[in-house]
Design an enzyme around this catalytic site. Structure first.
Site, PDB file in Angstrom:
ATOM      1  N   GLU A 186       0.718  -4.079  23.573  1.00  0.00           N
ATOM      2  CA  GLU A 186       1.358  -2.773  23.795  1.00  0.00           C
ATOM      3  C   GLU A 186       0.577  -2.022  24.857  1.00  0.00           C
ATOM      4  O   GLU A 186      -0.657  -2.068  24.844  1.00  0.00           O
ATOM      5  CB  GLU A 186       1.354  -1.964  22.490  1.00  0.00           C
ATOM      6  CG  GLU A 186       2.160  -2.630  21.383  1.00  0.00           C
ATOM      7  CD  GLU A 186       2.085  -1.878  20.050  1.00  0.00           C
ATOM      8  OE1 GLU A 186       1.514  -0.771  20.014  1.00  0.00           O
ATOM      9  OE2 GLU A 186       2.596  -2.410  19.065  1.00  0.00           O
ATOM     10  N   GLY A 204       0.857  -1.195   0.000  1.00  0.00           N
ATOM     11  CA  GLY A 204       0.000   0.000   0.000  1.00  0.00           C
ATOM     12  C   GLY A 204       0.888   1.238   0.000  1.00  0.00           C
ATOM     13  O   GLY A 204       2.057   1.187  -0.363  1.00  0.00           O
ATOM     14  N   ARG A 205       0.304   2.343   0.487  1.00  0.00           N
ATOM     15  CA  ARG A 205       1.051   3.611   0.467  1.00  0.00           C
ATOM     16  C   ARG A 205       2.379   3.498   1.210  1.00  0.00           C
ATOM     17  O   ARG A 205       3.411   3.963   0.740  1.00  0.00           O
ATOM     18  CB  ARG A 205       0.213   4.725   1.118  1.00  0.00           C
ATOM     19  CG  ARG A 205      -0.934   5.203   0.262  1.00  0.00           C
ATOM     20  CD  ARG A 205      -1.799   6.149   1.057  1.00  0.00           C
ATOM     21  NE  ARG A 205      -2.584   5.386   2.013  1.00  0.00           N
ATOM     22  CZ  ARG A 205      -3.907   5.394   2.075  1.00  0.00           C
ATOM     23  NH1 ARG A 205      -4.599   6.161   1.264  1.00  0.00           N
ATOM     24  NH2 ARG A 205      -4.547   4.664   2.963  1.00  0.00           N
ATOM     25  N   ILE A 206       2.341   2.879   2.409  1.00  0.00           N
ATOM     26  CA  ILE A 206       3.575   2.833   3.215  1.00  0.00           C
ATOM     27  C   ILE A 206       4.569   1.846   2.601  1.00  0.00           C
ATOM     28  O   ILE A 206       5.758   2.145   2.481  1.00  0.00           O
ATOM     29  CB  ILE A 206       3.249   2.502   4.683  1.00  0.00           C
ATOM     30  CG1 ILE A 206       2.387   3.624   5.289  1.00  0.00           C
ATOM     31  CG2 ILE A 206       4.537   2.325   5.495  1.00  0.00           C
ATOM     32  CD1 ILE A 206       1.818   3.334   6.674  1.00  0.00           C
ATOM     33  N   HIS A 241       6.483   1.676  19.172  1.00  0.00           N
ATOM     34  CA  HIS A 241       5.389   2.072  18.279  1.00  0.00           C
ATOM     35  C   HIS A 241       5.453   3.577  17.995  1.00  0.00           C
ATOM     36  O   HIS A 241       4.561   4.333  18.384  1.00  0.00           O
ATOM     37  CB  HIS A 241       4.032   1.682  18.867  1.00  0.00           C
ATOM     38  CG  HIS A 241       2.948   1.612  17.815  1.00  0.00           C
ATOM     39  ND1 HIS A 241       1.878   0.768  17.881  1.00  0.00           N
ATOM     40  CD2 HIS A 241       2.765   2.301  16.643  1.00  0.00           C
ATOM     41  CE1 HIS A 241       1.091   0.926  16.824  1.00  0.00           C
ATOM     42  NE2 HIS A 241       1.610   1.854  16.061  1.00  0.00           N
ATOM     43  N   ARG A 258       1.838  -3.866  12.390  1.00  0.00           N
ATOM     44  CA  ARG A 258       1.034  -4.276  13.543  1.00  0.00           C
ATOM     45  C   ARG A 258       1.640  -5.534  14.166  1.00  0.00           C
ATOM     46  O   ARG A 258       2.010  -6.473  13.454  1.00  0.00           O
ATOM     47  CB  ARG A 258      -0.407  -4.585  13.130  1.00  0.00           C
ATOM     48  CG  ARG A 258      -1.280  -3.358  12.921  1.00  0.00           C
ATOM     49  CD  ARG A 258      -1.523  -2.599  14.229  1.00  0.00           C
ATOM     50  NE  ARG A 258      -2.349  -1.417  14.071  1.00  0.00           N
ATOM     51  CZ  ARG A 258      -1.892  -0.177  13.845  1.00  0.00           C
ATOM     52  NH1 ARG A 258      -0.594   0.056  13.762  1.00  0.00           N
ATOM     53  NH2 ARG A 258      -2.724   0.840  13.744  1.00  0.00           N
ATOM     54  N   GLY A 310       6.311   4.921  14.748  1.00  0.00           N
ATOM     55  CA  GLY A 310       6.436   5.152  13.310  1.00  0.00           C
ATOM     56  C   GLY A 310       6.045   6.547  12.872  1.00  0.00           C
ATOM     57  O   GLY A 310       6.703   7.159  12.024  1.00  0.00           O
TER      58      GLY A 310
HETATM   59  C1  DGY Z   1      -1.339   4.191  12.910  1.00  0.00           C
HETATM   60  O1  DGY Z   1      -1.542   5.339  12.522  1.00  0.00           O
HETATM   61  O2  DGY Z   1      -2.029   3.233  12.586  1.00  0.00           O
HETATM   62  C2  DGY Z   1      -0.208   4.015  13.863  1.00  0.00           C
HETATM   63  O3  DGY Z   1       0.247   2.712  13.894  1.00  0.00           O
HETATM   64  C3  DGY Z   1      -0.641   4.441  15.246  1.00  0.00           C
HETATM   65  O4  DGY Z   1      -1.613   3.594  15.735  1.00  0.00           O
END
Ligand code: DGY
Length: 321
Positions: A268, A157-159, A286, A239, A288
């Site tokens: 988490e 996807g985008r990321i 977490h 995730r 990112g």
């Molecule tokens: C997201 O934007 O999904 C990040 O992982 C924060 O939950």
């Protein structure tokens, strides 16, 4: 009269300032407030909107007790595995997320994890903090060169695509698996595998960018880890639910994996601290999207969604249409 909003979790000052300027906003400064307290605030404040994050799952008893006056729940996240979409739909609640604005920073985090895991960043840092004071031979403490390596991307996807762009700059070859093949302009020369298991033996490094949820739960497990070549590196900035952590610990301990870089965990913030005992794991909590620019942009995007809906316009980022 300004529309009434509860911001369930602490937000950057710029986001709080805008929330106060545009809304009658109750803004929490405690990141651990339990759902019951948030419900009580929503009732007392007669809120029409809820600004929340993945640390406040929108499902089950919390969703059932959500006051009917709340028209929109805006999640300040791109992921929405903390939301029971079917139940929200059935209840007629509008729910939004914050896509796009965190793509670059999350991809940067994946690159940080790739480089840190391959180049033993945690071990080097620990040596320095212990005072260094020992000489290394030319063959000691060696990492893995990333240039020339094959990077497997699960979830393009985008990321995933933003990671691919960055990794190409490091001279890496890109392989990917997703449910459908991308058109050539988005694929940019990456090699598609319709079958994840067929891709894994070709990955020197595997980075995860698929959404959480039932369809992907523990997709990385003892069987799929065993398909990676010996000495491969695993990175997860997506995730924790994608990975069977027992299987990952075993693969790291046995040396089947050279290293891992992990930003996300099954539980988490109470992650499995056995990961912290392993020198070949680079860990982040977490983070990112955790830059000033991106967290502000995410907060503003959530507020844009709320403002649109409370003004009678359609949401910008609805989870469904
Ligand atoms: C997201 O934007 O999904 C990040 O992982 C924060 O939950």
């Amino acid at each position: 009269m300004k529309p009434r909003l509860v911001v369930a979790r602490p937000v950057p000052e710029a986001v709080a300032a805008r929330a106060r300027a545009e809304f009658d906003a109750l803004i929490n400064d405690d990141p651990t407030l339990p759902p019951e307290t948030i419900l009580e605030q929503l009732r007392r404040h007669r809120a029409e909107a809820l600004f929340f994050t993945s640390s406040l799952p929108l499902r089950g008893a919390f969703l059932e007790a959500l006051p009917r006056e709340v028209k929109i729940a805006a999640s300040c996240s791109v992921g929405f595995d903390h939301i029971d979409v079917a139940a929200c739909k059935a209840r007629g609640l509008i729910v939004t997320n914050t896509p796009d604005v965190l793509t670059d920073c999350t991809a940067d985090m994946a690159m940080l994890l790739i480089l840190a895991a391959c180049r033993r960043a945690h071990e080097y840092d620990a040596i320095m903090r212990a005072g260094w004071r020992r000489r290394f031979g030319l063959g000691d403490m060696l990492g893995i060169r990333v240039s020339g390596k094959r990077l497997g991307i699960l979830g393009m996807g985008r990321i995933g695509r933003a990671v691919a762009r960055r990794a190409r700059g490091f001279g890496m070859r890109i392989l990917y698996h997703d449910i459908a093949r991308l058109p050539p302009d988005l694929e940019e020369g990456a090699e598609y595998f319709a079958d994840l298991k067929a891709m894994l033996p070709h990955c020197d490094i595997l980075t995860l960018h698929a959404p959480g949820g039932e369809a992907t739960r523990k997709i990385i497990n003892a069987e799929t880890l065993a398909l990676l070549p010996k000495g491969a590196v695993l990175v997860n900035a997506a995730r924790g639910s994608l990975v069977d952590e027992e299987a990952l610990l075993a693969a790291l301990r046995s040396g089947h994996l050279f290293a891992a870089g992990l930003d996300v965990f099954q539980n988490e913030p109470d992650f499995d601290t056995r990961f912290a005992e392993l020198p070949n794991v680079f860990l982040t909590p977490h983070m990112g999207s955790a830059t000033v620019e991106t967290r502000n942009a995410m907060g503003f995007r959530a507020l844009d969604n709320i403002a649109a809906v409370l003004a009678g316009r359609p949401p910008i980022d609805p989870l469904w249409t």
